[in-house]
Design a protein around this motif. Structure first.
Motif, PDB file in Angstrom:
ATOM      1  N   ASP A  38     -56.353 -63.781 -84.500  1.00  0.00           N
ATOM      2  CA  ASP A  38     -55.600 -64.018 -85.736  1.00  0.00           C
ATOM      3  C   ASP A  38     -56.402 -64.921 -86.666  1.00  0.00           C
ATOM      4  O   ASP A  38     -56.612 -64.609 -87.836  1.00  0.00           O
ATOM      5  CB  ASP A  38     -54.232 -64.640 -85.400  1.00  0.00           C
ATOM      6  CG  ASP A  38     -53.411 -64.992 -86.637  1.00  0.00           C
ATOM      7  OD1 ASP A  38     -52.625 -64.140 -87.071  1.00  0.00           O
ATOM      8  OD2 ASP A  38     -53.575 -66.115 -87.166  1.00  0.00           O
TER       9      ASP A  38
ATOM     10  N   HIS B  60     -58.097 -64.116 -90.420  1.00  0.00           N
ATOM     11  CA  HIS B  60     -57.780 -64.926 -91.602  1.00  0.00           C
ATOM     12  C   HIS B  60     -59.045 -65.359 -92.339  1.00  0.00           C
ATOM     13  O   HIS B  60     -59.098 -65.312 -93.552  1.00  0.00           O
ATOM     14  CB  HIS B  60     -57.030 -66.197 -91.195  1.00  0.00           C
ATOM     15  CG  HIS B  60     -55.561 -66.019 -90.988  1.00  0.00           C
ATOM     16  ND1 HIS B  60     -54.707 -65.715 -92.015  1.00  0.00           N
ATOM     17  CD2 HIS B  60     -54.785 -66.136 -89.888  1.00  0.00           C
ATOM     18  CE1 HIS B  60     -53.459 -65.646 -91.533  1.00  0.00           C
ATOM     19  NE2 HIS B  60     -53.486 -65.889 -90.245  1.00  0.00           N
TER      20      HIS B  60
ATOM     21  N   HIS C  54     -47.712 -58.996 -85.196  1.00  0.00           N
ATOM     22  CA  HIS C  54     -47.494 -58.697 -86.616  1.00  0.00           C
ATOM     23  C   HIS C  54     -48.780 -58.098 -87.152  1.00  0.00           C
ATOM     24  O   HIS C  54     -49.804 -58.121 -86.464  1.00  0.00           O
ATOM     25  CB  HIS C  54     -47.092 -59.948 -87.409  1.00  0.00           C
ATOM     26  CG  HIS C  54     -48.028 -61.104 -87.234  1.00  0.00           C
ATOM     27  ND1 HIS C  54     -49.257 -61.143 -87.851  1.00  0.00           N
ATOM     28  CD2 HIS C  54     -47.929 -62.240 -86.496  1.00  0.00           C
ATOM     29  CE1 HIS C  54     -49.871 -62.272 -87.513  1.00  0.00           C
ATOM     30  NE2 HIS C  54     -49.101 -62.955 -86.680  1.00  0.00           N
TER      31      HIS C  54
ATOM     32  N   HIS D  23     -50.720 -62.783 -93.506  1.00  0.00           N
ATOM     33  CA  HIS D  23     -49.507 -62.043 -93.135  1.00  0.00           C
ATOM     34  C   HIS D  23     -48.317 -62.931 -93.440  1.00  0.00           C
ATOM     35  O   HIS D  23     -48.484 -64.071 -93.842  1.00  0.00           O
ATOM     36  CB  HIS D  23     -49.548 -61.709 -91.639  1.00  0.00           C
ATOM     37  CG  HIS D  23     -49.752 -62.923 -90.779  1.00  0.00           C
ATOM     38  ND1 HIS D  23     -48.709 -63.626 -90.228  1.00  0.00           N
ATOM     39  CD2 HIS D  23     -50.880 -63.579 -90.430  1.00  0.00           C
ATOM     40  CE1 HIS D  23     -49.196 -64.648 -89.548  1.00  0.00           C
ATOM     41  NE2 HIS D  23     -50.510 -64.661 -89.652  1.00  0.00           N
TER      42      HIS D  23
HETATM   43 ZN    ZN Z   1     -51.888 -65.915 -88.642  1.00  0.00          ZN
END
Ligand code: ZN
Length: 423
Positions: A155, A159, A196, A388
């Motif tokens: 994640d 980013h 997600h 997100h």
């Molecule tokens: Zn994140």
């Protein structure tokens, strides 16, 4: 006498490895598959993550575990009327007060706490070390025992490094899983999934604080007066949670519609959901039948902010929308699962009226892709190449695939409530 049988599934089905890749979107896995990665897996399903599209909401719903206190580790606590939690979570060991939801107790592997920050300094090293630690831990477990790992480094890497870096990291993961599959054969079913999705565009900060101050509000860490607002600012994400006096909700939502980057704001107006944004106003109404199934109605009051009028017209032509404008939850789902705002009616209504977090925001804002809100300290340090949190398709699209079975083309996360020891 026959011995009391264990749950059949535990003896007869293959061992399960649940491997969650934090924030890896459906589109990126589709790209990786086109390059020949994860070829042993069946087709991935688009797994719809609920709004706001954040880890703790998604995983607590997926595993039917306790709702987290707030959207992130810095949150608003209604009992004290003030902000609570925050960066202290990252200091020292993971003690119970640092566990946001009980799903975390199911995890056999997650990276050490410090890595949640270190990934922003040395993404490649942290992600590869995460993969390696997971591999070692899996090899050390009792053979045949199910295993649940959460790989969080990916994640952070997305980013700040974007999709190309992540695709390279996925090549490493593919090799690692390939070796595992060879060793384990059919005895282990691997579920590879995410919590997600993510938009893969550069995002800039939305200046929520200054905007509301200009309109006469005081941004505070404890609510005392009518024009006080609390707006937890933590990760750099595509949603904003605003806590305020109940009489100010509608006005704040209207002010937010003037701010660049805002897509829409939601708040409860009695038992209806009010939606206000730069592209219009709408209302979502829900009603339950005697047997408990829900129906929803979309009422465009000014323009068509959720772009649903055309769909509603086609639903009516097919006899799937009642004369009163209501349709069953399952019908709306079938028609809108891959819409710009996937599964919008149930998803957005639930974001305010379901206990997805303990301390639900008074006004919940979804930003457009390309914009985020969050800690001003973090935003000075990083350039955000993906994020997100909003209700749009890219952030809502997680994925799920298995080495042993095929899933439907799309599923709600809550519908994927397979448990570790379930069928
Ligand atoms: Zn994140």
């Amino acid at each position: 006498m026959k011995a009391r049988s264990q749950p059949e599934t535990a003896r007869q089905r293959p061992r399960r490895l649940l491997l969650c890749l934090d924030g890896v979107p459906f589109e990126l896995i589709a790209m990786a598959r086109k390059r020949g990665l994860f070829a042993r897996f069946h087709r991935p399903t688009r797994l719809l993550s609920p709004f706001p599209t954040m880890t703790n909401i998604a995983l607590s719903l997926m595993f039917d575990e306790s709702a987290p206190l707030g959207y992130e580790s810095l949150y608003f606590d209604r009992r004290s009327g003030a902000l609570a939690g925050g960066a202290r979570k990252y200091i020292g060991r993971r003690t119970p007060d640092k566990i946001p939801s009980s799903y975390m107790r199911l995890l056999d592997y997650q990276e050490p706490l410090a890595c949640e920050f270190l990934v922003y300094v040395a993404p490649d090293r942290v992600v590869h070390a995460d993969f390696e630690r997971f591999r070692r831990r899996f090899q050390q477990t009792v053979p045949g025992k199910d295993f649940f790992a959460f790989l969080k480094g990916v994640d952070g890497m997305l980013h700040i490094c974007g999709s190309q870096a992540l695709l390279r990291a996925l090549e490493k993961l593919d090799q690692l899983l390939e070796e595992m599959c060879k060793r384990e054969g059919d005895r282990t079913e691997i579920f590879l999934f995410s919590d997600h999705g993510m938009n893969l565009v550069e995002n800039r900060r939305v200046h929520v604080r200054t905007h509301l101050e200009r309109h006469g509000y005081r941004v505070v860490s404890r609510l005392r007066a009518r024009r006080d607002v609390c707006i937890p600012a933590f990760g750099l994400c595509g949603y904003v949670a605003i806590y305020c006096d109940a009489n100010e909700k509608a006005k704040i939502a209207a002010h937010m519609a003037e701010l660049e980057g805002v897509d829409f704001s939601l708040y409860a107006d009695g038992d209806e959901l009010a939606l206000v944004g730069p592209r219009g106003r709408a209302r979502i109404r829900a009603r339950r039948s005697d047997i408990g199934s829900a129906s929803y109605r979309y009422e465009a009051e000014e323009d068509d902010p959720l772009e649903l009028l055309d769909t509603a017209r086609r639903m009516r032509q097919c006899g799937q929308l009642g004369a009163d404008g209501y349709a069953e939850d399952a019908t709306w789902y079938r028609w809108t699962a891959e819409h710009t705002y996937p599964d919008a009616l149930a998803n957005l209504y639930g974001s305010i009226f379901e206990p997805r977090v303990v301390n639900t925001a008074d006004v919940l804002v979804s930003l457009r892709d390309g914009y985020y809100y969050g800690s001003s300290l973090f935003s000075r340090i990083v350039r955000l190449l993906a994020t997100h949190g909003n209700a749009l398709l890219p952030s809502s699209s997680a994925f799920l695939m298995s080495t042993h079975r095929e899933f439907p083309p799309h599923m709600r996360i809550a519908g994927a409530r397979w448990r570790l020891h379930g069928v």
